[in-house]
Motif scaffolding. Structure first.
Motif, short mmCIF file in Angstrom:
data_model
loop_
_atom_site.label_atom_id
_atom_site.label_comp_id
_atom_site.label_asym_id
_atom_site.label_seq_id
_atom_site.Cartn_x
_atom_site.Cartn_y
_atom_site.Cartn_z
N ASP A 9 29.54 28.56 38.90
CA ASP A 9 28.88 29.03 40.12
C ASP A 9 29.27 30.47 40.42
OD1 ASP A 9 27.65 26.61 40.42
OD2 ASP A 9 29.12 25.82 41.85
N GLU A 10 30.55 30.81 40.24
CA GLU A 10 31.00 32.18 40.50
C GLU A 10 30.34 33.16 39.54
OE1 GLU A 10 35.51 31.76 42.32
OE2 GLU A 10 35.22 31.58 40.14
N ILE A 11 30.22 32.77 38.29
CA ILE A 11 29.58 33.65 37.30
C ILE A 11 28.11 33.87 37.65
CG2 ILE A 11 28.87 33.81 34.88
CD1 ILE A 11 31.47 32.37 34.14
N GLU A 12 27.42 32.82 38.07
CA GLU A 12 26.01 32.97 38.45
C GLU A 12 25.88 33.88 39.67
OE1 GLU A 12 23.25 32.04 36.96
OE2 GLU A 12 24.54 31.36 35.32
N GLN A 13 26.78 33.74 40.64
CA GLN A 13 26.76 34.61 41.82
C GLN A 13 26.99 36.06 41.42
OE1 GLN A 13 29.44 33.50 44.96
NE2 GLN A 13 29.29 35.48 45.98
N LEU A 14 27.94 36.28 40.50
CA LEU A 14 28.23 37.64 40.04
C LEU A 14 27.01 38.23 39.35
CD1 LEU A 14 30.38 39.86 39.70
CD2 LEU A 14 31.03 38.78 37.54
N LYS A 15 26.33 37.45 38.53
CA LYS A 15 25.15 37.95 37.83
C LYS A 15 24.03 38.33 38.81
CE LYS A 15 25.79 35.43 33.47
NZ LYS A 15 25.21 34.38 32.58
N ARG A 16 23.89 37.56 39.88
CA ARG A 16 22.84 37.83 40.86
C ARG A 16 23.15 39.07 41.69
NH1 ARG A 16 23.50 32.39 42.05
NH2 ARG A 16 24.39 32.98 44.06
N PRO A 19 24.34 43.75 40.22
CA PRO A 19 23.48 44.92 40.03
C PRO A 19 23.12 45.65 41.32
CG PRO A 19 22.71 43.07 38.70
CD PRO A 19 23.72 42.53 39.65
N ASP A 20 23.06 44.95 42.47
CA ASP A 20 22.52 45.56 43.68
C ASP A 20 23.46 45.57 44.88
OD1 ASP A 20 19.77 46.06 42.66
OD2 ASP A 20 19.76 43.88 42.45
N TYR A 21 24.70 45.14 44.71
CA TYR A 21 25.62 45.08 45.84
C TYR A 21 26.92 45.81 45.48
CZ TYR A 21 22.59 41.56 47.97
OH TYR A 21 21.53 40.90 48.52
N GLU A 22 27.65 46.23 46.52
CA GLU A 22 28.96 46.86 46.30
C GLU A 22 29.91 45.84 45.70
OE1 GLU A 22 30.67 49.21 49.50
OE2 GLU A 22 28.75 49.06 50.57
N THR A 23 30.68 46.28 44.75
CA THR A 23 31.61 45.39 44.06
C THR A 23 32.67 44.88 45.03
OG1 THR A 23 31.25 46.68 42.05
CG2 THR A 23 33.11 45.16 42.05
N ALA A 24 33.10 45.73 45.96
CA ALA A 24 34.11 45.31 46.92
C ALA A 24 33.58 44.16 47.78
CB ALA A 24 34.51 46.48 47.80
N GLU A 25 32.31 44.23 48.14
CA GLU A 25 31.71 43.17 48.96
C GLU A 25 31.63 41.86 48.17
OE1 GLU A 25 27.43 42.20 51.15
OE2 GLU A 25 27.95 44.27 50.59
N ILE A 26 31.27 41.97 46.87
CA ILE A 26 31.20 40.78 46.03
C ILE A 26 32.58 40.16 45.87
CG2 ILE A 26 30.59 39.94 43.73
CD1 ILE A 26 28.64 42.30 43.51
N ALA A 27 33.60 41.01 45.69
CA ALA A 27 34.96 40.51 45.52
C ALA A 27 35.41 39.75 46.76
CB ALA A 27 35.90 41.68 45.23
N ARG A 28 35.05 40.28 47.95
CA ARG A 28 35.43 39.58 49.20
C ARG A 28 34.76 38.23 49.28
NH1 ARG A 28 35.10 44.88 51.36
NH2 ARG A 28 32.93 44.51 51.97
N SER A 29 33.48 38.15 48.91
CA SER A 29 32.77 36.89 49.02
C SER A 29 33.30 35.85 48.03
CB SER A 29 31.27 37.11 48.79
OG SER A 29 31.01 37.51 47.46
N ARG A 32 38.32 37.22 45.47
CA ARG A 32 39.05 37.73 44.30
C ARG A 32 39.37 39.21 44.49
NH1 ARG A 32 38.91 35.01 39.41
NH2 ARG A 32 37.77 33.02 39.38
N PRO A 33 40.42 39.71 43.82
CA PRO A 33 40.66 41.16 43.83
C PRO A 33 39.50 41.87 43.14
CG PRO A 33 42.60 39.95 43.07
CD PRO A 33 41.47 38.96 43.11
N ILE A 34 39.31 43.12 43.47
CA ILE A 34 38.15 43.84 42.95
C ILE A 34 38.26 44.12 41.45
CG2 ILE A 34 39.09 46.14 43.49
CD1 ILE A 34 36.20 46.93 44.28
N ARG A 35 39.48 44.34 40.95
CA ARG A 35 39.63 44.68 39.53
C ARG A 35 39.15 43.55 38.61
NH1 ARG A 35 45.18 46.81 36.53
NH2 ARG A 35 44.24 47.07 34.45
N PRO A 36 39.54 42.28 38.83
CA PRO A 36 39.01 41.21 37.97
C PRO A 36 37.49 41.09 38.02
CG PRO A 36 40.93 40.44 39.18
CD PRO A 36 40.55 41.77 39.76
#
Length: 230
Positions: A9-16, A19-29, A32-36
């Motif tokens: 599920d996390e991988i599918e969310q990352l794929k979605r 491409p169009d969102y800030e990485t920091a925002e995705i990491a918060r959701s 996870r830390p932003i680097r991983p």
């Protein structure tokens, strides 16, 4: 610290979202830390879209645009920099200047090992050398062989590609006995030929020739054996 594996599920969310969102925002959701998150996106081959990179959300400074975050600290037309006309930007305080090196000053090992111009020493190759200056940046160039100085005093600078040598049996380290009649000027090519082990030892020259003949015979026999049909 235990490693946290990525769920499907996390991988599918990352794929979605990547491409169009800030990485920091995705990491918060994802919690996870932003680097991983960056590392996982790279392993999946995910890229930001051109539209996202061109937007203000990407945090990039766009060509031809003035970013409001930088306007306050930008130089204005006609503005004079604070350090104009100031020589150097550090070490100007009187307390700093008090401990700075002065021109010509020596300390530590340099002061302990210093010898004046005109001093003499024996080089590692057994030649008598004389110190001729203190200014050359390379210490070794401050010392010149006395035999070369004697030759140059009579003939001028040594021509390019040549060296001054002692005549056979005339080499010495006594300055008073190093005279012009004991010296000769030779090319570096001639010096290399003279110093080659084969030239200096005729018996060695014969052995080298014999070794070459044996090697040629071994190569010939090996080549014939390889070409012989089995």
């Amino acid at each position: 610290m235990s490693r946290r594996l990525w769920t499907d599920d996390e991988i599918e969310q990352l794929k979605r979202q990547y491409p169009d969102y800030e990485t920091a925002e995705i990491a918060r959701s994802l919690g996870r830390p932003i680097r991983p998150v960056y590392q996982k996106a790279a392993s999946l081959g995910l890229k930001k879209t051109a539209a996202f990179l061109a937007s203000d959300s990407s945090g990039r400074i766009q060509r031809g645009r003035t970013d409001e975050r930088m306007v306050a600290t930008q130089f204005k037309k006609g503005q004079t920099s604070w350090n104009k006309g100031v020589k150097g930007i550090c070490g100007t305080h009187e307390n700093s200047r008090r401990t700075q090196f002065k021109k010509g000053e020596m300390r530590g090992a340099a002061q302990h090992n210093y010898v004046p111009i005109g001093s003499e020493r024996i080089s590692k190759d057994g030649y008598l050398e004389r110190k001729v200056n203190d200014d050359h940046p390379v210490p070794a160039r401050r010392w010149v062989g006395v035999h070369r100085l004697v030759w140059e005093a009579a003939n001028g600078p040594v021509p390019a590609g040549h060296v001054v040598c002692f005549l056979p049996g005339r080499r010495m380290s006594d300055a008073d006995r190093i005279t012009l009649d004991a010296l000769e000027l030779v090319s570096r090519a001639e010096l290399a030929r003279r110093n080659h082990p084969v030239t200096r030892d005729p018996e060695l020259a014969k052995l080298v020739q014999l070794k070459g003949a044996i090697t040629r015979q071994i190569n010939r026999i090996a080549r014939e054996a390889k070409e012989k049909p089995s």
